[in-house]
Enzyme design. Structure first.
Site, PDB file in Angstrom:
ATOM      1  N   MET A  25      12.350  -6.250   3.794  1.00  0.00           N
ATOM      2  CA  MET A  25      11.144  -7.007   3.003  1.00  0.00           C
ATOM      3  C   MET A  25      10.396  -7.811   4.392  1.00  0.00           C
ATOM      4  SD  MET A  25      12.456  -8.412  -0.640  1.00  0.00           S
ATOM      5  CE  MET A  25      13.892  -9.026   0.089  1.00  0.00           C
ATOM      6  N   GLU A 164       7.904   6.101   2.620  1.00  0.00           N
ATOM      7  CA  GLU A 164       6.900   5.626   2.346  1.00  0.00           C
ATOM      8  C   GLU A 164       5.466   5.708   2.763  1.00  0.00           C
ATOM      9  OE1 GLU A 164       9.660   4.103   1.389  1.00  0.00           O
ATOM     10  OE2 GLU A 164       9.075   3.014  -0.670  1.00  0.00           O
ATOM     11  N   TYR A 166       4.451   6.100   6.123  1.00  0.00           N
ATOM     12  CA  TYR A 166       4.111   5.605   7.254  1.00  0.00           C
ATOM     13  C   TYR A 166       4.323   6.699   8.381  1.00  0.00           C
ATOM     14  CZ  TYR A 166       4.490   0.969   5.289  1.00  0.00           C
ATOM     15  OH  TYR A 166       4.276  -0.140   4.515  1.00  0.00           O
ATOM     16  N   ARG A 214      15.453   5.480   7.127  1.00  0.00           N
ATOM     17  CA  ARG A 214      14.810   5.513   5.861  1.00  0.00           C
ATOM     18  C   ARG A 214      14.262   6.793   5.620  1.00  0.00           C
ATOM     19  NH1 ARG A 214      12.363   0.442   2.253  1.00  0.00           N
ATOM     20  NH2 ARG A 214      13.299   1.324   0.370  1.00  0.00           N
ATOM     21  N   HIS A 252       3.017   4.951  -0.434  1.00  0.00           N
ATOM     22  CA  HIS A 252       2.257   3.928  -0.906  1.00  0.00           C
ATOM     23  C   HIS A 252       1.047   4.294  -1.510  1.00  0.00           C
ATOM     24  CE1 HIS A 252       4.448   0.432   0.514  1.00  0.00           C
ATOM     25  NE2 HIS A 252       4.231   0.965   1.778  1.00  0.00           N
ATOM     26  N   GLN A 339       4.542 -10.395  -8.377  1.00  0.00           N
ATOM     27  CA  GLN A 339       3.544 -11.556  -8.390  1.00  0.00           C
ATOM     28  C   GLN A 339       3.629 -12.384  -7.112  1.00  0.00           C
ATOM     29  OE1 GLN A 339       2.253 -13.408 -12.001  1.00  0.00           O
ATOM     30  NE2 GLN A 339       3.416 -11.745 -13.156  1.00  0.00           N
ATOM     31  N   LEU A 655      -2.551 -17.213 -18.077  1.00  0.00           N
ATOM     32  CA  LEU A 655      -0.864 -17.713 -18.408  1.00  0.00           C
ATOM     33  C   LEU A 655      -0.294 -17.324 -17.050  1.00  0.00           C
ATOM     34  CD1 LEU A 655      -0.329 -16.733 -22.017  1.00  0.00           C
ATOM     35  CD2 LEU A 655      -0.681 -19.129 -21.058  1.00  0.00           C
TER      36      LEU A 655
HETATM   37  N1  FMN Z   1      10.137  -1.654   2.850  1.00  0.00           N
HETATM   38  C1  FMN Z   1      10.402  -1.135   4.186  1.00  0.00           C
HETATM   39  O1  FMN Z   1      10.774  -0.459   4.394  1.00  0.00           O
HETATM   40  N2  FMN Z   1       9.719  -2.225   5.146  1.00  0.00           N
HETATM   41  C2  FMN Z   1       9.228  -3.461   4.933  1.00  0.00           C
HETATM   42  O2  FMN Z   1       8.711  -3.990   5.825  1.00  0.00           O
HETATM   43  C3  FMN Z   1       8.961  -3.777   3.581  1.00  0.00           C
HETATM   44  N3  FMN Z   1       8.440  -4.898   3.202  1.00  0.00           N
HETATM   45  C4  FMN Z   1       8.559  -5.260   1.824  1.00  0.00           C
HETATM   46  C5  FMN Z   1       8.014  -6.568   1.559  1.00  0.00           C
HETATM   47  C6  FMN Z   1       8.249  -7.118   0.325  1.00  0.00           C
HETATM   48  C7  FMN Z   1       7.517  -8.561  -0.237  1.00  0.00           C
HETATM   49  C8  FMN Z   1       8.736  -6.362  -0.777  1.00  0.00           C
HETATM   50  C9  FMN Z   1       8.806  -6.634  -2.326  1.00  0.00           C
HETATM   51  C10 FMN Z   1       9.249  -5.137  -0.436  1.00  0.00           C
HETATM   52  C11 FMN Z   1       9.228  -4.480   0.919  1.00  0.00           C
HETATM   53  N4  FMN Z   1       9.599  -3.298   1.108  1.00  0.00           N
HETATM   54  C12 FMN Z   1       9.440  -2.835   2.506  1.00  0.00           C
HETATM   55  C13 FMN Z   1      10.296  -2.343   0.034  1.00  0.00           C
HETATM   56  C14 FMN Z   1      11.699  -2.546  -0.105  1.00  0.00           C
HETATM   57  O3  FMN Z   1      12.410  -2.531   0.804  1.00  0.00           O
HETATM   58  C15 FMN Z   1      12.078  -1.964  -1.581  1.00  0.00           C
HETATM   59  O4  FMN Z   1      12.157  -0.632  -0.953  1.00  0.00           O
HETATM   60  C16 FMN Z   1      11.443  -2.098  -2.633  1.00  0.00           C
HETATM   61  O5  FMN Z   1      11.211  -3.382  -2.898  1.00  0.00           O
HETATM   62  C17 FMN Z   1      12.094  -1.802  -3.947  1.00  0.00           C
HETATM   63  O6  FMN Z   1      13.309  -2.219  -4.019  1.00  0.00           O
HETATM   64  P1  FMN Z   1      13.778  -3.150  -4.869  1.00  0.00           P
HETATM   65  O7  FMN Z   1      13.239  -2.845  -6.329  1.00  0.00           O
HETATM   66  O8  FMN Z   1      15.255  -3.519  -4.844  1.00  0.00           O
HETATM   67  O9  FMN Z   1      12.856  -4.346  -4.728  1.00  0.00           O
END
Ligand code: FMN
Length: 671
Positions: A25, A164, A166, A214, A252, A339, A655
């Site tokens: 993240m 994703e 990229y 990944r 995405h 959110q 809300l």
């Molecule tokens: N995935 C990446 O591969 N690279 C990132 O830099 C990346 N940044 C993220 C930033 C945020 C704030 C969030 C919420 C997700 C990001 N993700 C990124 C995706 C997460 O790695 C993950 O695939 C996605 O949140 C789904 O998993 P979860 O349901 O466990 O959150």
């Protein structure tokens, strides 16, 4: 209690203590002044909470690969010291951390973006420059260079972001790779770029360090890779030196929800399952695995060797410790709302968490025991009151929480009636447990008044009394066809077949979804979710797309708003499109610029661009905003007593549970 989850995993010389990795993240601290110290605290807290292996947010290997103009890179020796702060903090706490290398390709939000072919993404206005052969060689070397720097900075390895949509993913899929040279064409040539990166990064890392790839297991775009191509790429990636393969689901630009609340838990682990046995390195399943039970089930069913949880670690840094202790009910559960995390990221703000406002703010929002315990009254047990009461009590204050209703939760009880929002149930469960743990005294069914509060002599009074729905001024508003959103969502009054919804904020959309969907819908129905959105559960087609199954809408609904412009423009960036798509598929009409003139037996009379229009409807639902409920505040002031206002009682605009929990927690931290 979770035999598979807590089975160690050995990778060469490294033994991981459990089967959970904290997924990547990028939270925005990477670019914030002083952000590395804050990141170190953020990661450290997660290691202390039992996390064995963390993947950092994506960091670019070069300028062109940045997601945004100022986005973080690791490209020079000068960057090493910053990263040392992170790796030292994680290692001191006994954890491991790998750096994710992410080249944004055509998803970068700047003019210098590059891609295998000069095709703009549907979610970007910018056409990328096509990489030449020399550019490609240089880019691969940049990945290797960043990997070498990651070693120097003390990381335990790297994750190469190949999913994703990229850059690397863009090379792998025919959707974006139209090249006719050695880097495009058949699957083997499209795989060359990712495989070459893995090979050179492995050389830079040496044998011991971890290399996670990944892999986009399911592109969810037209002309995406086929399952055979994905398996073939996985085999090549393994042969080139990857130590594990992490799963990526959906680009995405895909128009299928992959991480929203409405996605059933672990809805995509079946995809990872399709690769199990084909490669011999461990596989990691991901997306919406948010409880120990769901993680354990993924492993027990043999869908993967490990699971990645990302947002659940924003929601609760001690997720693993609580699971290990056999107390999953103590976990603050990720509700998948996006959110405060992804929506913040897209708005250029530091990512945090709706249910845990400390996420990303560990060094600044400090909740420490009080040195002067006081008696505190909190009135109202919606998200603001709950967070304030439990946080204050956790600090040692003597807290009484008054709630007029017979159950806690306030508007959370309303929200969880909405299709796709049932995860709020977990938030209620969590606060219920916190109340017991922290010793808050709860007085249910008690509409406390000012005199009584005064008589009880509290040191501090916090009013979290919420909101009152606002009634617009329209002729005929007392017509029997008119109901409020609480009548519909909370009290389940009968609603006719033809409905007009006045107001198109978040509540208007919630009501529209509620009224057009089958309320018996099972939030855990993965097959139903996949067919509804057109995901090929047999994965027979490229990208895993098939034709979505349409279900007839239960009612004919028209949504109206007074202002011009698109309805739902204020919804979250990462989820608004899902709600708009869903309602469009259910035939909900969206009418901006409506002047509400009159309501009578004939229906709703409007002015549209000055012309009179009558809509024949059976029911009209008011979602026309709300006002702070402050009667008690006024009474207290009358008695000369001061009180704190939080949540909707403070600002009622929408809300907003995010604001409410943040405000309640912050107030309690300083009381
Ligand atoms: N995935 C990446 O591969 N690279 C990132 O830099 C990346 N940044 C993220 C930033 C945020 C704030 C969030 C919420 C997700 C990001 N993700 C990124 C995706 C997460 O790695 C993950 O695939 C996605 O949140 C789904 O998993 P979860 O349901 O466990 O959150």
């Amino acid at each position: 209690t979770y035999p598979n989850l807590f089975r160690p995993l050995t990778l060469g010389a490294i033994t991981l203590p459990n089967r959970i990795i904290m997924g990547s993240m990028h939270i925005g601290l990477e670019e914030t002044p002083g952000g590395f110290d804050r990141l170190a605290a953020f990661y450290r807290e997660r290691v202390v909470g039992g996390t064995g292996l963390i993947v950092t947010g994506g960091v670019s290997p070069n300028d062109e690969g940045r997601l945004t103009p100022g986005a973080a890179m690791l490209t020079s020796d000068d960057d090493i010291a910053d990263h040392r702060v992170i790796t030292d903090a994680v290692h001191d706490a006994g954890g491991r951390i790998v750096l994710q290398i992410l080249h944004a390709g055509r998803y970068g939000a700047h003019p210098d973006i590059v891609a295998p072919s000069p095709l703009p993404a549907p979610i970007s206005p910018i056409t990328p420059r096509e990489l030449g052969e020399a550019d490609i060689e240089r880019t691969i070397d940049d990945f290797a260079h960043t990997a070498a720097l990651a070693c120097a900075a003390g990381y335990d390895g790297v994750e190469i972001m190949g999913s994703e949509g990229y850059l690397i993913n863009e090379f792998a899929a025919p959707h974006t790779n139209h090249r006719a040279d050695a880097w495009g064409g058949d699957a083997q040539r499209r795989a060359r770029f990712p495989v070459e990166i893995v090979r050179r990064v492995r050389a830079a890392l040496g044998e011991e360090r971890m290399l996670i790839y990944r892999l986009s297991m399911l592109d969810l775009v037209p002309d995406g890779s086929t399952l055979d191509e994905v398996v073939d790429l996985a085999l090549r990636v393994e042969a080139a030196g990857a130590s594990m393969i992490n799963t990526g689901i959906g680009w995405h630009e895909a128009r299928i929800p992959t991480i929203a609340s409405s996605v059933p838990r672990a809805a995509f682990s079946w995809v990872t399952h399709r690769l199990m046995g084909a490669v011999s390195i461990p596989l990691i399943a991901t997306n919406r695995i948010n409880t120990p039970e769901s993680a354990e089930a993924v492993l027990a069913e043999g869908c993967a060797d490990m699971v990645s949880l990302a947002r659940p670690f924003l929601a609760d840094p001690a997720f693993i410790a609580k699971a290990a202790a056999g107390t999953p009910e103590r976990i603050n559960t990720c509700i998948g709302c996006n959110q405060a995390c992804l929506d913040h990221t897209f708005a250029g703000k530091v990512a945090s968490c709706l249910v845990n406002p400390r996420a990303g703010h560990e060094t600044e929002l400090i909740i420490s025991p009080t040195t002067a315990p006081r008696r505190i009254a909190v009135v109202g047990s919606g998200p603001a009151g709950l967070s304030c009461a439990t946080t204050a009590a956790s600090r040692g204050h003597d807290v009484t929480l008054f709630e007029a209703d017979t159950r806690i939760g306030g508007q959370l009880n309303v929200a969880l009636q909405v299709p796709g929002k049932s995860e709020f149930r977990e938030t209620l469960r969590y606060f219920g447990v916190r109340i017991a743990e922290t010793g808050v005294t709860v007085r249910l069914g008690e509409r406390v008044d000012a005199a009584s509060l005064a008589a009880q002599g509290f040191d501090e009074i916090v009013l979290a009394t919420g909101v009152l729905p606002r009634r617009p001024v329209i002729d005929g508003l007392d017509h029997p066809s008119v109901v409020g959103y609480l009548d519909v969502l909370r009290d389940r009054v009968p609603v006719g077949r033809r409905v007009a919804i006045l107001g198109a904020g978040g509540i208007g959309f919630d009501v529209a979804e509620f009224l057009t969907s089958d309320t018996e819908e099972d939030p855990a129905d993965v097959a139903g979710f996949l067919s509804h959105w057109g995901v090929d559960a047999e994965y027979r087609r490229p990208g895993g797309l098939t034709v979505a199954v349409e279900a007839p809408a239960k009612r004919s609904v028209v949504m109206l708003q007074r202002s011009g412009g698109k309805l739902g423009a204020g919804l979250g960036k990462t989820t608004g499109w899902i709600h708009r798509t869903e309602l469009a598929r259910r035939g909900v009409r969206m009418v901006p610029g409506a002047e509400y003139r009159r309501i009578d037996d004939a229906g709703l009379h409007l002015g549209l661009e000055g012309e009179p229009v009558t809509i024949e409807v059976d029911t009209i639902v008011l979602c026309t905003g709300q006002d702070p409920a402050r009667d008690l505040h006024v009474e207290l002031i009358g008695l000369g007593i001061d009180a704190h206002l939080i949540g909707g009682a403070d600002i009622a605009a929408e809300l907003d549970a995010k604001r409410a929990i943040d405000q309640g927690t912050r107030l309690a931290a300083r009381l």
